[in-house]
Motif scaffolding. Structure first.
Motif, PDB file in Angstrom:
ATOM      1  N   UNK A   1      -3.506   5.725 -13.279  1.00  0.00           N
ATOM      2  CA  UNK A   1      -2.570   4.764 -14.005  1.00  0.00           C
ATOM      3  C   UNK A   1      -3.099   3.723 -14.779  1.00  0.00           C
ATOM      4  N   UNK A   2      -3.111   3.746 -16.046  1.00  0.00           N
ATOM      5  CA  UNK A   2      -3.762   2.676 -16.782  1.00  0.00           C
ATOM      6  C   UNK A   2      -5.098   2.409 -16.586  1.00  0.00           C
TER       7      UNK A   2
ATOM      8  N   UNK B   1       1.996   9.517  -5.871  1.00  0.00           N
ATOM      9  CA  UNK B   1       2.293  10.602  -5.514  1.00  0.00           C
ATOM     10  C   UNK B   1       3.312  11.112  -6.302  1.00  0.00           C
ATOM     11  N   UNK B   2       4.292  10.340  -6.810  1.00  0.00           N
ATOM     12  CA  UNK B   2       5.446  10.677  -7.601  1.00  0.00           C
ATOM     13  C   UNK B   2       4.991  10.861  -9.115  1.00  0.00           C
ATOM     14  N   UNK B   3       3.975  10.249  -9.602  1.00  0.00           N
ATOM     15  CA  UNK B   3       3.606  10.453 -10.870  1.00  0.00           C
ATOM     16  C   UNK B   3       2.736  11.633 -10.950  1.00  0.00           C
TER      17      UNK B   3
ATOM     18  N   UNK C   1       0.978  -1.210  -0.015  1.00  0.00           N
ATOM     19  CA  UNK C   1       0.038   0.087   0.159  1.00  0.00           C
ATOM     20  C   UNK C   1       0.941   1.265   0.145  1.00  0.00           C
ATOM     21  N   UNK C   2       1.771   1.292   0.881  1.00  0.00           N
ATOM     22  CA  UNK C   2       2.741   2.544   1.021  1.00  0.00           C
ATOM     23  C   UNK C   2       3.488   2.586  -0.359  1.00  0.00           C
ATOM     24  N   UNK C   3       3.892   1.552  -0.898  1.00  0.00           N
ATOM     25  CA  UNK C   3       4.734   1.718  -2.300  1.00  0.00           C
ATOM     26  C   UNK C   3       3.927   2.253  -3.363  1.00  0.00           C
ATOM     27  N   UNK C   4       2.736   1.778  -3.356  1.00  0.00           N
ATOM     28  CA  UNK C   4       1.816   2.461  -4.651  1.00  0.00           C
ATOM     29  C   UNK C   4       1.579   3.814  -4.011  1.00  0.00           C
ATOM     30  N   UNK C   5       1.154   4.139  -2.973  1.00  0.00           N
ATOM     31  CA  UNK C   5       0.998   5.400  -2.635  1.00  0.00           C
ATOM     32  C   UNK C   5       2.155   6.505  -3.200  1.00  0.00           C
ATOM     33  N   UNK C   6       3.271   6.049  -2.856  1.00  0.00           N
ATOM     34  CA  UNK C   6       4.540   6.619  -3.126  1.00  0.00           C
ATOM     35  C   UNK C   6       4.605   6.761  -4.783  1.00  0.00           C
ATOM     36  N   UNK C   7       4.003   5.689  -5.321  1.00  0.00           N
ATOM     37  CA  UNK C   7       4.210   5.893  -6.899  1.00  0.00           C
ATOM     38  C   UNK C   7       3.063   6.524  -7.455  1.00  0.00           C
TER      39      UNK C   7
ATOM     40  N   UNK D   1      -1.350  -2.414 -16.846  1.00  0.00           N
ATOM     41  CA  UNK D   1      -0.066  -1.469 -16.812  1.00  0.00           C
ATOM     42  C   UNK D   1       1.084  -1.804 -17.752  1.00  0.00           C
TER      43      UNK D   1
END
Lengths: 271, 305
Positions: free
Chosen positions: B90-91, B83-85, B75-81, B237
């Motif tokens: 996404x797709x 936020x970064x984008x 969950x945290x990784x995708x939140x960062x992704x 994706x």
């Protein structure tokens, strides 16, 4: 007597390593297949992050080239842990369940050494090289300037990370004594080490930050890959490096005590 | 942590327990003729397997707790992704949908993953213990299917509370439950996913008749499956043509497909089309595993005592 102690263990470890290498090389086909699985797994990781970075330029403050250094560092470190300790710790459950642990405890060698370092899984060793290759490629694409001191600090932090990860694995292994069928240690390790798989900067926000702090300062699994990778490609933080050194000593000591405590509860079934 | 009541040997996944053997013996010689006794026989296998599974609760619950850690980091990784984008979608997946998707793939995998199945079959072939299925009036694949259903039931029942809690905590990522027909299609796809997973792995295991060592093949297949089933990220994706190719293969039914049904991303004719394709893959692997088994038995030489 005391001087002879480290040489004795080094010699023993050297011979154990040679013995397992000979064993491994008598099944060369299997060795090659193991390596191809690892290459495949690295390929999947790269495909995953390439897909993700096609849609974003930054993950938690890490741009793509630096992030791949992190991935390489994680891959190398977990490969080293798998090669040196994972199989041994995984076998422990079976030793406890069958009572065969008795035979190991009777030998005049430190139990922790004998149980956790008995075999070297050479099939996982190439992961260290593959991880190093990814790290090298990442440094190259960043246009990194060679700095021997930084490499030295990185290597020390990498060793600390390995020691911390080993200690956590040892603690998980020790739990086997009470749970008996801990057959899924490999899976448990995979689940637990998932905390170390991503940059710790992802742990931000109201509920995630306390988790990040907990796994940095109380159960410091987050230091394992983060500190060496951050030191090398982001910024050298002397306080964090010093803390990692102290934390390593602490975690190694606590896990050893916990392991010995667990062995005292071992009931030696079926003997 | 609960200590097990007994220190009986852990099942290697395939040994019929003494309980089962004693009871089938007691059923007498007429057992093979009546369908009712056949049902009773497989019910006994189911029950014995369920009891065996529940004997090691401490291990089981500790494992369940640990199982949540990767979900938190994901969950945290995708939140960062996201936020970064700097993008909302996404797709075609919003951040909330992405997390919901990744949580749902865990449900898909709960049904479709078959730890130890192929390796177990290969071991029985290698060690020669397979011959007991020829002596006893039990079909190997039928026996294994019952055994697996029992384990899945035990797994789903015992992990219901932690999963319910997880989905309750993460309810913000969902827009409530989908309508009844979608739910029905979701459950159907899960059950079909279980069957695909089972017969696919059984097919891989029976390859052991030809190659004594299949664990390596198995590792390659399982590693690859983790990615191509959509367990790591939605197949949408991936760049074309990879996304379309993977949606054509059977592996998407083990993770991707049930999750996107639940999220309402596949509807109407497309849903019907993919469900029919899924049934086709079940039949395909069922026939494949049985054919491989039958041809394999001709080569089988029952090594071991």
């Amino acid at each position: 007597m005391l001087n002879a102690w480290p040489t004795r263990y080094l010699r023993l470890y050297w011979n154990l390593g040679r013995y397992t290498l000979n064993r491994e090389l008598s099944f060369r086909g299997n060795f090659l297949v193991k390596i191809s699985v690892e290459v495949l797994w690295l390929g999947i990781l790269v495909a995953f992050y390439r897909t993700v970075f096609a849609r974003t330029s930054l993950i938690a403050g890490w741009p793509e080239d630096k992030y791949f250094f992190f991935v390489g560092c994680f891959f190398a470190l977990s490969g080293l842990i798998e090669a040196l300790f994972l199989e041994n710790c995984n076998d422990f459950a079976e030793l406890v369940r069958t009572g065969d642990l008795d035979f190991l405890l009777l030998r005049p060698i430190d139990e922790q050494f004998l149980i956790s370092c008995r075999k070297v899984d050479w099939g996982s060793m190439p992961n260290v090289l593959m991880g190093a290759a990814v790290m090298g490629a990442s440094l190259y694409s960043m246009g990194w300037q060679f700095d021997p001191w930084l490499i030295l600090i990185f290597l020390v932090m990498f060793a600390c990370g390995t020691a911390i990860a080993y200690s956590f694995m040892l603690a998980l292994t020790a739990l086997t004594v009470w749970m008996v069928r801990n057959q899924s240690l490999m899976e448990m390790w995979w689940l637990f080490s998932s905390l170390a798989r991503y940059p710790k900067e992802i742990f931000n926000g109201t509920w995630a930050e306390p988790i990040g702090v907990f796994f940095t300062f109380v159960l410091p699994i987050l230091l394992v890959v983060n500190v060496p990778a951050t030191t090398m490609v982001q910024a050298l933080d002397p306080k964090m490096v010093a803390f990692t050194l102290v934390a390593t000593l602490g975690v190694v000591w606590v896990s050893r005590r916990f392991f010995q405590y667990a062995l005292r509860s071992y009931r030696s079934a079926s003997s | 942590m609960t200590l097990p009541d007994t220190l009986e040997p852990a099942s290697q996944g395939l040994q019929p327990t003494t309980d089962f053997e004693a009871k089938t013996d007691a059923l007498g010689p007429e057992r093979a003729t009546s369908p009712l006794s056949t049902i009773r026989k497989y019910y006994k296998i189911f029950r014995a397997s369920l009891v065996e599974r529940m004997a090691y609760r401490g291990d089981f619950f500790f494992g369940t707790i640990l199982r949540f850690l990767p979900m938190i980091t994901t969950i945290l990784l995708w939140r960062a992704i996201y936020e970064g984008s700097g993008q909302q979608s996404l797709a075609g997946f919003s951040y909330r949908e992405m997390i919901a998707y990744l949580l749902l793939t865990n449900i898909s995998r709960m049904f479709s993953s078959m730890p130890g199945l192929a390796g177990g079959i290969a071991r029985e072939i290698r060690e020669g213990t397979l011959k007991r299925y020829m002596i006893q009036p039990v079909d190997m694949i039928g026996y294994l299917l019952c055994y697996r259903i029992a384990h899945k039931v035990a797994y789903i029942v015992t992990s219901f509370i932690p999963y319910a809690l997880l989905f309750y905590v993460c309810r913000g990522f969902f827009d409530g439950l989908p309508d009844a027909p979608t739910m029905a299609a979701f459950f159907l796809s899960l059950i079909l996913g279980f069957l695909i997973g089972f017969f696919f792995e059984a097919s891989v295991g029976t390859v052991g008749f030809w190659f004594l060592e299949v664990t390596s093949l198995l590792y390659i297949v399982m590693t690859l499956n983790f990615f191509i089933s959509g367990h790591m990220l939605p197949l949408d994706l991936l760049p074309e043509p990879w996304g379309s190719i993977l949606k054509f293969l059977p592996f998407q039914y083990m993770a991707y497909f049930p999750a996107v049904i639940f999220l309402g991303k596949i509807k109407g004719a497309a849903l019907a089309y993919y469900l029919i394709a899924e049934v086709f893959w079940v039949v395909f692997f069922l026939v494949l595993s049985r054919t491989l088994y039958r041809f394999g038995l001709r080569r089988y030489s029952a090594f071991g005592g």
